[in-house]
Design an enzyme around this catalytic site. Structure first.
Site, PDB file in Angstrom:
ATOM      1  N   HIS A  65       0.887  -0.968   0.070  1.00 34.08           N
ATOM      2  CA  HIS A  65       0.066  -0.022  -0.286  1.00 34.08           C
ATOM      3  C   HIS A  65       0.878   0.798  -0.125  1.00 34.08           C
ATOM      4  O   HIS A  65       1.926   1.205   0.471  1.00 34.08           O
ATOM      5  CB  HIS A  65      -0.675   0.064   1.330  1.00 34.08           C
ATOM      6  CG  HIS A  65      -0.082   0.140   2.833  1.00 34.08           C
ATOM      7  ND1 HIS A  65       0.779  -0.893   3.365  1.00 34.08           N
ATOM      8  CD2 HIS A  65       0.197   1.660   2.989  1.00 34.08           C
ATOM      9  CE1 HIS A  65       0.999  -0.395   4.444  1.00 34.08           C
ATOM     10  NE2 HIS A  65       0.869   1.040   3.821  1.00 34.08           N
ATOM     11  N   ASP A 108       0.840   4.972   1.826  1.00 35.32           N
ATOM     12  CA  ASP A 108       0.191   5.591   2.803  1.00 35.32           C
ATOM     13  C   ASP A 108      -0.799   7.284   2.473  1.00 35.32           C
ATOM     14  O   ASP A 108       0.170   7.989   1.744  1.00 35.32           O
ATOM     15  CB  ASP A 108       1.081   6.360   3.789  1.00 35.32           C
ATOM     16  CG  ASP A 108       1.504   4.969   4.641  1.00 35.32           C
ATOM     17  OD1 ASP A 108       1.326   4.172   4.389  1.00 35.32           O
ATOM     18  OD2 ASP A 108       3.001   5.101   5.103  1.00 35.32           O
ATOM     19  N   HIS A 145       4.880   0.483  -0.176  1.00 37.43           N
ATOM     20  CA  HIS A 145       5.095  -1.003   0.503  1.00 37.43           C
ATOM     21  C   HIS A 145       4.509  -1.352   1.727  1.00 37.43           C
ATOM     22  O   HIS A 145       3.872  -1.637   1.452  1.00 37.43           O
ATOM     23  CB  HIS A 145       6.213   0.115   2.473  1.00 37.43           C
ATOM     24  CG  HIS A 145       5.083   1.376   2.345  1.00 37.43           C
ATOM     25  ND1 HIS A 145       4.381   2.291   1.894  1.00 37.43           N
ATOM     26  CD2 HIS A 145       4.356   0.957   4.331  1.00 37.43           C
ATOM     27  CE1 HIS A 145       3.755   2.546   3.154  1.00 37.43           C
ATOM     28  NE2 HIS A 145       3.845   2.093   3.254  1.00 37.43           N
ATOM     29  N   ARG A 174       7.714  -8.817  15.664  1.00 36.85           N
ATOM     30  CA  ARG A 174       8.226  -7.623  15.460  1.00 36.85           C
ATOM     31  C   ARG A 174       6.618  -6.696  15.404  1.00 36.85           C
ATOM     32  O   ARG A 174       5.824  -6.761  15.494  1.00 36.85           O
ATOM     33  CB  ARG A 174       8.073  -7.533  13.718  1.00 36.85           C
ATOM     34  CG  ARG A 174       8.498  -6.380  13.222  1.00 36.85           C
ATOM     35  CD  ARG A 174       9.283  -6.675  11.942  1.00 36.85           C
ATOM     36  NE  ARG A 174       9.218  -4.941  11.235  1.00 36.85           N
ATOM     37  CZ  ARG A 174       8.426  -4.602  10.229  1.00 36.85           C
ATOM     38  NH1 ARG A 174       7.390  -5.025  10.439  1.00 36.85           N
ATOM     39  NH2 ARG A 174       8.910  -2.945   9.934  1.00 36.85           N
TER      40      ARG A 174
HETATM   41  C1  LIG Z   1      -5.226   8.733   8.558  1.00 41.19           C
HETATM   42  C2  LIG Z   1      -4.916   7.288   8.604  1.00 41.19           C
HETATM   43  C3  LIG Z   1      -4.315   6.621   7.842  1.00 41.19           C
HETATM   44  C4  LIG Z   1      -4.162   5.612   7.522  1.00 41.19           C
HETATM   45  C5  LIG Z   1      -6.037   5.282   7.054  1.00 41.19           C
HETATM   46  C6  LIG Z   1      -6.307   6.324   8.838  1.00 41.19           C
HETATM   47  C7  LIG Z   1      -5.869   5.876   9.793  1.00 41.19           C
HETATM   48  C8  LIG Z   1      -4.773   4.236   9.871  1.00 41.19           C
HETATM   49  C9  LIG Z   1      -3.913   4.305   8.892  1.00 41.19           C
HETATM   50  C10 LIG Z   1      -3.848   3.153   8.612  1.00 41.19           C
HETATM   51  C11 LIG Z   1      -2.100   2.646   9.484  1.00 41.19           C
HETATM   52  C12 LIG Z   1      -2.214   1.627   8.472  1.00 41.19           C
HETATM   53  C13 LIG Z   1      -2.004   1.249   6.755  1.00 41.19           C
HETATM   54  C14 LIG Z   1      -2.904   2.150   6.022  1.00 41.19           C
HETATM   55  C15 LIG Z   1      -3.230   1.787   4.659  1.00 41.19           C
HETATM   56  C16 LIG Z   1      -4.252   1.513   7.334  1.00 41.19           C
HETATM   57  O1  LIG Z   1      -5.354   0.490   6.658  1.00 41.19           O
HETATM   58  O2  LIG Z   1      -4.522   2.444   8.212  1.00 41.19           O
HETATM   59  C17 LIG Z   1      -2.853   3.124   6.731  1.00 41.19           C
HETATM   60  C18 LIG Z   1      -3.979   4.425   6.112  1.00 41.19           C
HETATM   61  C19 LIG Z   1      -3.926   5.453   5.092  1.00 41.19           C
HETATM   62  O3  LIG Z   1      -2.331   5.049   5.032  1.00 41.19           O
HETATM   63  O4  LIG Z   1      -4.786   4.986   4.349  1.00 41.19           O
HETATM   64  O1  LIG Z   2       5.016  -2.510  10.175  1.00 42.37           O
HETATM   65  C1  LIG Z   2       5.848  -1.512   8.699  1.00 42.37           C
HETATM   66  O2  LIG Z   2       6.779  -1.863   8.233  1.00 42.37           O
HETATM   67  C2  LIG Z   2       5.238  -0.837   7.713  1.00 42.37           C
HETATM   68  C3  LIG Z   2       3.347  -0.365   8.651  1.00 42.37           C
HETATM   69  C4  LIG Z   2       2.774   0.928   7.979  1.00 42.37           C
HETATM   70  O3  LIG Z   2       3.218   0.325   7.036  1.00 42.37           O
HETATM   71  C5  LIG Z   2       1.506   1.214   8.746  1.00 42.37           C
HETATM   72  O4  LIG Z   2       1.562   1.846   9.114  1.00 42.37           O
HETATM   73  O5  LIG Z   2       1.124   2.615   7.185  1.00 42.37           O
HETATM   74 FE   LIG Z   3       1.878   2.049   6.040  1.00 45.21          FE
END
Ligand SMILES: C=C1C[C@]23C[C@H]1CC[C@H]2[C@@]12CCC[C@@](C)(C(=O)O1)[C@H]2[C@@H]3C(=O)O
Ligand SMILES: O=C(O)CCC(=O)C(=O)O
Ligand SMILES: [Fe+2]
Length: 352
Positions: A212, A214, A270, A280
């Site tokens: 994905h 961010d 990533h 981890r």
């Molecule tokens: C502010 C954010 C950014 C979110 C959505 C919302 C809260 C949680 C974040 C994450 C965190 C984990 C990876 C991700 C891909 C996910 O599934 O939740 C992120 C997402 C995004 O970057 O789109």
């Molecule tokens: O755990 C990781 O190395 C990646 C975590 C991540 O990509 C995220 O929280 O958006």
């Molecule tokens: Fe991420």
């Protein structure tokens, strides 16, 4: 009252598994071991070349390590030990702080997991807009236990706000903008994502967190020392491992910085893979703009005689709503070149 177990359907305890259930078995991953030749650039924030090297790293990788970031080592240590303490709670206790079906904060699978038919070998805890006092009280009725969690997360949030402010200044400076431009993006709601990837009996077929980008300006990632798990997709199409560099933090370019750069910098794709023996943890600080700020290609880059703006302006909540609906189609949906750009935002994600 519906049980929390139904909202978090089939919650399965990853910690006690001795084989991989089918619902977690992805088709074998493409060969993801890096050749050891390439690795993310390491940027010294005290170096006079920092602006230039950040610009190159963002162009080439969309990610880099930072050293001399001034985040106290003790705080980095504590934030991971509080994270370990949280995920070590028994499942029934963690579910007391479960994320609600359309909520953002709390305990549960990563938000993007619903776009995939297989489950992620991970657990997440999302903190939005300050230390999660109500959740922490439910998780740890004992005062000393919840205050140390909340204080540490609060302190970390402050440190990350400072660091991402400086990083945004340096990043924007690398394409000729000044500090005032960076200040506009400061002070957004803080989002911290805690991730836990338990040791896995069949790591070659499991996925910790699928590929994905961010939905942020920048993300700062801190991970368990000596652990392998994070991988970034290089421009040349290879997955490259990002083992932690002692004392360093990893910085990702997110979709919104890609927009500001008018598409010059890619937001880095990533993922996290898992390990047979090691549990981890990672802590991601997701830096976005204040809720009312419209993010658009930097005025210094676009306009008469310069580039054509590739994206329409978008606010963070709106973009998060698009991501929640379209996942990897979110950026294309705000592209001005994209004729499918008929999608009207119907849901925005409120994060403060
Ligand atoms: C502010 C954010 C950014 C979110 C959505 C919302 C809260 C949680 C974040 C994450 C965190 C984990 C990876 C991700 C891909 C996910 O599934 O939740 C992120 C997402 C995004 O970057 O789109
Ligand atoms: O755990 C990781 O190395 C990646 C975590 C991540 O990509 C995220 O929280 O958006
Ligand atoms: Fe991420």
């Amino acid at each position: 009252m519906p049980s929390l177990l139904t909202t978090h359907h089939h919650h399965f305890d990853l910690h006690s598994a001795d084989s991989l259930p089918d619902s977690y078995a992805w088709t074998p991953l493409d060969d993801h071991r890096s050749d050891g030749q390439s690795h993310l650039p390491i940027i010294d924030l005290d170096s006079p070349d920092a602006v230039h090297s950040i610009g190159l790293a963002c162009l080439d990788w969309g990610a880099f390590h930072v050293i001399n970031h001034r985040v106290p080592p003790d705080l980095l240590h504590r934030v991971l030990s509080e994270t370990t303490r949280l995920f070590s709670l028994p499942t029934h206790r963690k579910l007391l702080a479960a994320r609600s079906p359309d909520g953002v904060s709390g305990f549960g699978p990563a938000r993007i997991s619903r776009f995939f038919d297989k489950r992620f070998w991970s657990e997440g805890f999302t903190i939005v807009g300050g230390p999660p006092m109500d959740h922490a009280h439910r998780l740890w009725p004992d005062r000393a236990d919840h205050t140390s969690f909340c204080e540490t997360m609060g302190e970390y949030e402050k440190a990350m706000e400072d660091l991402t402010g400086r990083l945004m200044g340096l990043a924007l400076a690398s394409f000729g903008l000044d500090e005032r431009d960076a200040r506009e993006f400061q002070g957004g709601p803080a989002v911290i994502q805690l991730n836990s990837y338990p040791a896995c009996p069949d790591p070659g077929r499991a996925m910790g967190l699928a590929a994905h980008t961010d939905s942020t300006l920048l993300t700062v990632l801190h991970q368990t020392a000596g652990s392998i798990g994070l991988q970034v997709l290089h421009r040349d199409g290879r997955w490259v491992e990002v083992p932690p560099v002692p004392g360093a933090l990893v910085v990702h370019v997110g979709d919104l910085l890609h927009v500001i750069s008018n598409g010059r910098w890619e937001s880095v794709v990533h993922r996290a893979v898992v390990d047979r023996d090691r549990h981890r943890y990672s802590v991601a600080y997701l830096c976005g703009p204040p809720s009312h700020v419209r993010v658009s290609p930097a005025p210094a880059l676009v306009g008469p005689g310069r580039e054509v703006a590739a994206y329409r302006p978008v606010m963070w909540g709106e973009y998060l709503g698009l991501k929640a609906r379209l996942f990897d189609g979110a950026l294309a949906s705000i592209s001005v070149h994209n004729m499918q750009n008929k999608i009207k935002t119907t849901t925005t994600t409120t994060i403060d």
